[in-house]
Design a protein around this motif. Sequence first.
Motif, mmCIF file in Angstrom:
data_model
loop_
_atom_site.group_PDB
_atom_site.id
_atom_site.type_symbol
_atom_site.label_atom_id
_atom_site.label_comp_id
_atom_site.label_asym_id
_atom_site.label_seq_id
_atom_site.Cartn_x
_atom_site.Cartn_y
_atom_site.Cartn_z
ATOM 1 N N LYS A 1 -49.414 27.573 -9.204
ATOM 2 C CA LYS A 1 -50.731 27.593 -8.553
ATOM 3 C C LYS A 1 -51.770 28.296 -9.426
ATOM 4 C CE LYS A 1 -49.104 27.412 -3.749
ATOM 5 N NZ LYS A 1 -48.972 28.166 -2.467
ATOM 6 N N ILE A 2 -51.358 29.387 -10.054
ATOM 7 C CA ILE A 2 -52.285 30.160 -10.888
ATOM 8 C C ILE A 2 -52.742 29.363 -12.108
ATOM 9 C CG2 ILE A 2 -52.482 32.193 -12.390
ATOM 10 C CD1 ILE A 2 -50.593 33.643 -10.420
ATOM 11 N N ILE A 3 -51.811 28.626 -12.730
ATOM 12 C CA ILE A 3 -52.151 27.928 -13.979
ATOM 13 C C ILE A 3 -52.665 26.507 -13.760
ATOM 14 C CG2 ILE A 3 -50.460 29.285 -15.263
ATOM 15 C CD1 ILE A 3 -48.640 26.824 -15.329
ATOM 16 N N LYS A 4 -52.679 26.051 -12.513
ATOM 17 C CA LYS A 4 -53.114 24.678 -12.237
ATOM 18 C C LYS A 4 -54.545 24.439 -12.736
ATOM 19 C CE LYS A 4 -53.551 21.245 -8.561
ATOM 20 N NZ LYS A 4 -53.474 20.991 -7.099
ATOM 21 N N ASP A 5 -54.693 23.397 -13.546
ATOM 22 C CA ASP A 5 -55.994 22.999 -14.102
ATOM 23 C C ASP A 5 -56.637 24.095 -14.957
ATOM 24 O OD1 ASP A 5 -55.808 20.531 -12.751
ATOM 25 O OD2 ASP A 5 -56.652 21.419 -10.936
ATOM 26 N N LEU B 1 -54.611 34.337 -18.578
ATOM 27 C CA LEU B 1 -53.993 35.113 -19.651
ATOM 28 C C LEU B 1 -52.555 35.446 -19.259
ATOM 29 C CD1 LEU B 1 -54.570 36.536 -22.405
ATOM 30 C CD2 LEU B 1 -54.966 38.623 -21.081
ATOM 31 N N VAL B 2 -51.609 35.064 -20.111
ATOM 32 C CA VAL B 2 -50.193 35.354 -19.856
ATOM 33 C C VAL B 2 -49.675 36.271 -20.959
ATOM 34 C CG1 VAL B 2 -47.870 34.421 -19.579
ATOM 35 C CG2 VAL B 2 -49.840 33.152 -18.683
ATOM 36 N N ALA B 3 -49.251 37.457 -20.557
ATOM 37 C CA ALA B 3 -48.736 38.440 -21.516
ATOM 38 C C ALA B 3 -47.216 38.402 -21.543
ATOM 39 C CB ALA B 3 -49.211 39.838 -21.138
ATOM 40 N N SER C 1 -61.639 42.563 -16.222
ATOM 41 C CA SER C 1 -63.082 42.818 -16.167
ATOM 42 C C SER C 1 -63.892 41.545 -16.384
ATOM 43 C CB SER C 1 -63.474 43.867 -17.216
ATOM 44 O OG SER C 1 -63.349 43.345 -18.530
ATOM 45 N N GLN C 2 -63.246 40.536 -17.003
ATOM 46 C CA GLN C 2 -63.899 39.245 -17.249
ATOM 47 C C GLN C 2 -63.673 38.268 -16.093
ATOM 48 O OE1 GLN C 2 -65.805 40.152 -20.240
ATOM 49 N NE2 GLN C 2 -65.383 38.015 -20.723
ATOM 50 N N GLY C 3 -62.916 38.715 -15.092
ATOM 51 C CA GLY C 3 -62.617 37.835 -13.962
ATOM 52 C C GLY C 3 -61.558 36.799 -14.282
ATOM 53 N N ILE C 4 -60.741 37.090 -15.284
ATOM 54 C CA ILE C 4 -59.688 36.163 -15.711
ATOM 55 C C ILE C 4 -58.368 36.561 -15.054
ATOM 56 C CG2 ILE C 4 -58.360 35.325 -17.694
ATOM 57 C CD1 ILE C 4 -60.945 36.051 -19.360
ATOM 58 N N LYS C 5 -57.697 35.607 -14.460
ATOM 59 C CA LYS C 5 -56.410 35.890 -13.829
ATOM 60 C C LYS C 5 -55.346 36.133 -14.896
ATOM 61 C CE LYS C 5 -57.194 33.442 -9.483
ATOM 62 N NZ LYS C 5 -56.721 32.382 -8.557
ATOM 63 N N ASN D 1 -52.180 42.429 -12.778
ATOM 64 C CA ASN D 1 -51.771 41.025 -12.785
ATOM 65 C C ASN D 1 -51.787 40.381 -11.405
ATOM 66 O OD1 ASN D 1 -50.500 40.269 -15.644
ATOM 67 N ND2 ASN D 1 -49.965 42.397 -15.205
ATOM 68 N N GLU D 2 -52.058 39.090 -11.412
ATOM 69 C CA GLU D 2 -51.884 38.288 -10.201
ATOM 70 C C GLU D 2 -50.395 38.138 -9.898
ATOM 71 O OE1 GLU D 2 -54.118 36.335 -8.162
ATOM 72 O OE2 GLU D 2 -55.630 37.674 -9.001
ATOM 73 N N LEU D 3 -49.611 38.125 -10.968
ATOM 74 C CA LEU D 3 -48.170 37.916 -10.832
ATOM 75 C C LEU D 3 -47.444 38.592 -11.987
ATOM 76 C CD1 LEU D 3 -45.684 36.382 -9.583
ATOM 77 C CD2 LEU D 3 -46.295 34.463 -11.079
#
Length: 231
Positions: free
Chosen positions: A95-99, A151-153, A172-176, A192-194
């Motif tokens: 769901k997070i990475i969709k599109d 962003l995936v770490a 801070s950039q609003g990036i999940k 993180n969102e996840l």
Amino acid sequence: MSTLTKREQEAYDYLKKHSDLLNTSVDNICKELKISYGTIYSLIEKLGYKGYKDLIINISSEIIKEKSGLSHNYHELIDANFKIDNEQNLEKFFKIIKDKTVVFIGKSHSHIIAKKFSLDFNRLGIKSYVLENDYDQIILSISNMTADCVLVAITNSGTTDWILSALKMANSQGIKCVTITCVNSKKLTELNELVITMVNRNKLMIKSRITNFIPILIFLDIFWEKAIDKL
């Protein structure tokens, strides 16, 4: 060592697999396998032991050696990671990475793993790329990222300073953000969102020199298998 008969081999295999070997009597083995005492004592003689006690002690030692071996430890590590219930994590990740464009980061060895993730994501049709293995360049790139990116770490330890700084910058950039690690923490959860947490050799107290990134690569294989059906 003389060749074992079928019944002797059966008795030997039984002893190797028995969980309470030191408390296993000759009577129990004979009753369980429906074999004679002669079969057991013939086995003892062929293996070159002095008696039943000597047989049990030596087989117990063999079992301990096998369980401390690298091959056994690999299986233990793989089993532990496949026992993790990743269904919810996978659903949330999809769901997070969709599109979105998936942007991977990692430091040192983690950067190599990040490249592998990105390569496989692109092969699956998920737009992806890896940021350079350089802190200043990563911060600059994140400052130019937009909300259509995720962003995936990749971090085994979960404590790499500039990975945490990069996640904070992305927030801070609003990036999940999503982190794939072997060690979760309150700080990672907040950033993180996840957080997908796998099991490494340290958690299992495995002393063998098994690469700590194997669990993270196991997750990639699990993701790939799920993605084939889903995408």
